[in-house]
Design a protein around this motif. Structure first.
Motif, PDB file in Angstrom:
ATOM      1  N   ARG A   5     -10.070   2.727  -0.251  1.00 36.53           N
ATOM      2  CA  ARG A   5      -8.902   3.294   0.402  1.00 36.53           C
ATOM      3  C   ARG A   5      -7.732   3.298  -0.569  1.00 36.53           C
ATOM      4  O   ARG A   5      -7.512   2.342  -1.294  1.00 36.53           O
ATOM      5  CB  ARG A   5      -8.568   2.431   1.614  1.00 36.53           C
ATOM      6  N   SER A   6      -7.004   4.382  -0.600  1.00 37.93           N
ATOM      7  CA  SER A   6      -5.870   4.510  -1.520  1.00 37.93           C
ATOM      8  C   SER A   6      -4.705   3.668  -1.012  1.00 37.93           C
ATOM      9  O   SER A   6      -4.374   3.698   0.158  1.00 37.93           O
ATOM     10  CB  SER A   6      -5.442   5.964  -1.607  1.00 37.93           C
ATOM     11  N   ASP A   7      -4.086   2.921  -1.897  1.00 40.14           N
ATOM     12  CA  ASP A   7      -2.935   2.145  -1.475  1.00 40.14           C
ATOM     13  C   ASP A   7      -1.648   2.836  -1.912  1.00 40.14           C
ATOM     14  O   ASP A   7      -1.663   3.843  -2.616  1.00 40.14           O
ATOM     15  CB  ASP A   7      -3.016   0.695  -1.952  1.00 40.14           C
ATOM     16  N   VAL A   8      -0.553   2.310  -1.453  1.00 37.71           N
ATOM     17  CA  VAL A   8       0.753   2.937  -1.654  1.00 37.71           C
ATOM     18  C   VAL A   8       1.082   3.090  -3.139  1.00 37.71           C
ATOM     19  O   VAL A   8       1.623   4.113  -3.559  1.00 37.71           O
ATOM     20  CB  VAL A   8       1.849   2.119  -0.927  1.00 37.71           C
ATOM     21  N   VAL A   9       0.725   2.104  -3.950  1.00 47.12           N
ATOM     22  CA  VAL A   9       1.032   2.162  -5.375  1.00 47.12           C
ATOM     23  C   VAL A   9       0.304   3.343  -6.029  1.00 47.12           C
ATOM     24  O   VAL A   9       0.888   4.082  -6.822  1.00 47.12           O
ATOM     25  CB  VAL A   9       0.654   0.830  -6.067  1.00 47.12           C
ATOM     26  N   ASP A  10      -0.974   3.531  -5.679  1.00 53.05           N
ATOM     27  CA  ASP A  10      -1.734   4.655  -6.225  1.00 53.05           C
ATOM     28  C   ASP A  10      -1.129   5.990  -5.800  1.00 53.05           C
ATOM     29  O   ASP A  10      -1.041   6.918  -6.589  1.00 53.05           O
ATOM     30  CB  ASP A  10      -3.192   4.594  -5.768  1.00 53.05           C
ATOM     31  N   ILE A  11      -0.707   6.084  -4.567  1.00 48.94           N
ATOM     32  CA  ILE A  11      -0.161   7.349  -4.070  1.00 48.94           C
ATOM     33  C   ILE A  11       1.205   7.624  -4.696  1.00 48.94           C
ATOM     34  O   ILE A  11       1.515   8.762  -5.021  1.00 48.94           O
ATOM     35  CB  ILE A  11      -0.090   7.324  -2.536  1.00 48.94           C
ATOM     36  N   ALA A  58       8.629   1.519  -0.841  1.00 52.65           N
ATOM     37  CA  ALA A  58       7.196   1.358  -0.593  1.00 52.65           C
ATOM     38  C   ALA A  58       6.877   1.155   0.888  1.00 52.65           C
ATOM     39  O   ALA A  58       5.900   1.707   1.396  1.00 52.65           O
ATOM     40  CB  ALA A  58       6.651   0.194  -1.404  1.00 52.65           C
ATOM     41  N   GLN A  59       7.688   0.398   1.595  1.00 56.95           N
ATOM     42  CA  GLN A  59       7.430   0.151   3.017  1.00 56.95           C
ATOM     43  C   GLN A  59       7.533   1.441   3.823  1.00 56.95           C
ATOM     44  O   GLN A  59       6.724   1.687   4.713  1.00 56.95           O
ATOM     45  CB  GLN A  59       8.401  -0.881   3.567  1.00 56.95           C
ATOM     46  N   GLU A  60       8.533   2.257   3.517  1.00 58.64           N
ATOM     47  CA  GLU A  60       8.699   3.518   4.228  1.00 58.64           C
ATOM     48  C   GLU A  60       7.540   4.465   3.902  1.00 58.64           C
ATOM     49  O   GLU A  60       7.024   5.147   4.781  1.00 58.64           O
ATOM     50  CB  GLU A  60      10.035   4.157   3.853  1.00 58.64           C
ATOM     51  N   MET A  61       7.122   4.478   2.641  1.00 58.40           N
ATOM     52  CA  MET A  61       6.003   5.327   2.250  1.00 58.40           C
ATOM     53  C   MET A  61       4.729   4.867   2.949  1.00 58.40           C
ATOM     54  O   MET A  61       3.931   5.685   3.390  1.00 58.40           O
ATOM     55  CB  MET A  61       5.808   5.319   0.738  1.00 58.40           C
ATOM     56  N   GLU A  62       4.550   3.564   3.062  1.00 60.03           N
ATOM     57  CA  GLU A  62       3.373   3.021   3.749  1.00 60.03           C
ATOM     58  C   GLU A  62       3.341   3.466   5.202  1.00 60.03           C
ATOM     59  O   GLU A  62       2.287   3.825   5.739  1.00 60.03           O
ATOM     60  CB  GLU A  62       3.375   1.499   3.650  1.00 60.03           C
ATOM     61  N   GLN A  63       4.502   3.478   5.842  1.00 57.51           N
ATOM     62  CA  GLN A  63       4.579   3.919   7.233  1.00 57.51           C
ATOM     63  C   GLN A  63       4.268   5.411   7.340  1.00 57.51           C
ATOM     64  O   GLN A  63       3.549   5.832   8.238  1.00 57.51           O
ATOM     65  CB  GLN A  63       5.963   3.619   7.805  1.00 57.51           C
ATOM     66  N   LEU A  64       4.796   6.221   6.419  1.00 59.82           N
ATOM     67  CA  LEU A  64       4.502   7.651   6.412  1.00 59.82           C
ATOM     68  C   LEU A  64       3.004   7.897   6.246  1.00 59.82           C
ATOM     69  O   LEU A  64       2.422   8.747   6.922  1.00 59.82           O
ATOM     70  CB  LEU A  64       5.265   8.354   5.287  1.00 59.82           C
ATOM     71  N   LEU A  65       2.383   7.147   5.341  1.00 57.18           N
ATOM     72  CA  LEU A  65       0.943   7.288   5.118  1.00 57.18           C
ATOM     73  C   LEU A  65       0.152   6.880   6.353  1.00 57.18           C
ATOM     74  O   LEU A  65      -0.828   7.535   6.722  1.00 57.18           O
ATOM     75  CB  LEU A  65       0.511   6.451   3.917  1.00 57.18           C
ATOM     76  N   ALA A  66       0.562   5.806   7.005  1.00 59.32           N
ATOM     77  CA  ALA A  66      -0.138   5.339   8.200  1.00 59.32           C
ATOM     78  C   ALA A  66      -0.070   6.382   9.307  1.00 59.32           C
ATOM     79  O   ALA A  66      -1.064   6.635   9.995  1.00 59.32           O
ATOM     80  CB  ALA A  66       0.447   4.017   8.674  1.00 59.32           C
ATOM     81  N   GLU A  67       1.088   6.993   9.461  1.00 59.71           N
ATOM     82  CA  GLU A  67       1.247   8.015  10.495  1.00 59.71           C
ATOM     83  C   GLU A  67       0.386   9.235  10.207  1.00 59.71           C
ATOM     84  O   GLU A  67      -0.139   9.857  11.124  1.00 59.71           O
ATOM     85  CB  GLU A  67       2.708   8.431  10.605  1.00 59.71           C
ATOM     86  N   ALA A  68       0.233   9.569   8.940  1.00 66.01           N
ATOM     87  CA  ALA A  68      -0.482  10.789   8.575  1.00 66.01           C
ATOM     88  C   ALA A  68      -1.988  10.592   8.471  1.00 66.01           C
ATOM     89  O   ALA A  68      -2.745  11.504   8.812  1.00 66.01           O
ATOM     90  CB  ALA A  68       0.057  11.316   7.250  1.00 66.01           C
ATOM     91  N   ASP A  70      -3.974   7.320   9.124  1.00 70.65           N
ATOM     92  CA  ASP A  70      -4.713   6.318   9.885  1.00 70.65           C
ATOM     93  C   ASP A  70      -5.067   6.906  11.247  1.00 70.65           C
ATOM     94  O   ASP A  70      -4.187   7.201  12.047  1.00 70.65           O
ATOM     95  CB  ASP A  70      -3.892   5.041  10.073  1.00 70.65           C
ATOM     96  N   PRO A  71      -6.360   7.068  11.488  1.00 67.47           N
ATOM     97  CA  PRO A  71      -6.745   7.648  12.780  1.00 67.47           C
ATOM     98  C   PRO A  71      -6.511   6.669  13.917  1.00 67.47           C
ATOM     99  O   PRO A  71      -6.601   5.450  13.739  1.00 67.47           O
ATOM    100  CB  PRO A  71      -8.237   7.931  12.605  1.00 67.47           C
ATOM    101  N   SER A  72      -6.217   7.196  15.070  1.00 63.19           N
ATOM    102  CA  SER A  72      -6.075   6.332  16.241  1.00 63.19           C
ATOM    103  C   SER A  72      -7.478   5.921  16.681  1.00 63.19           C
ATOM    104  O   SER A  72      -8.452   6.622  16.424  1.00 63.19           O
ATOM    105  CB  SER A  72      -5.348   7.069  17.359  1.00 63.19           C
ATOM    106  N   PRO A  73      -7.596   4.787  17.334  1.00 59.99           N
ATOM    107  CA  PRO A  73      -8.926   4.353  17.749  1.00 59.99           C
ATOM    108  C   PRO A  73      -9.531   5.339  18.749  1.00 59.99           C
ATOM    109  O   PRO A  73      -8.809   5.968  19.531  1.00 59.99           O
ATOM    110  CB  PRO A  73      -8.675   2.990  18.394  1.00 59.99           C
ATOM    111  N   PRO A  74     -10.835   5.488  18.725  1.00 61.25           N
ATOM    112  CA  PRO A  74     -11.463   6.438  19.639  1.00 61.25           C
ATOM    113  C   PRO A  74     -11.315   5.957  21.080  1.00 61.25           C
ATOM    114  O   PRO A  74     -11.230   4.751  21.339  1.00 61.25           O
ATOM    115  CB  PRO A  74     -12.937   6.444  19.212  1.00 61.25           C
TER     116      PRO A  74
END
Length: 86
Positions: A5-11, A58-68, A70-74
């Motif tokens: 999984r790509s982390d914030v630093v890589d992105i 980095a924290q704000e970017m992490e949140q943006l990435l999570a929203e875009a 991270d899938p919601s649970p089925p």
């Protein structure tokens, strides 16, 4: 980035290289990622307006990435025989 999984630093590094005008192929080679992954994140960064101006913390970017990405649970399926449990 390959096989994990790509982390914030890589992105952030991917976005930095994209801002420098490097191609997806060059970025993929530098970060050891697939061109499909680089293309996906470059398109996302462009939609978010991250290819111009200052990068968010980095924290704000992490949140943006999570929203875009991270899938919601089925949804939980309810068994068709549940009414007959008793």
């Amino acid at each position: 980035m390959s096989g994990r999984r790509s982390d914030v630093v890589d992105i952030r590094e991917l976005i930095r290289q994209a801002r420098l005008g490097q191609s997806n192929r060059q970025i993929a080679r530098n970060l050891k990622a697939s061109r499909v992954t680089v293309s996906k994140y470059r398109q996302w960064a462009e939609e978010q307006g991250l290819l111009k101006g200052p990068l968010p913390p980095a924290q704000e970017m992490e949140q943006l990435l999570a929203e875009a990405f991270d899938p919601s649970p089925p949804p939980k399926a309810v068994s068709t025989v549940e009414p007959f449990r008793s």
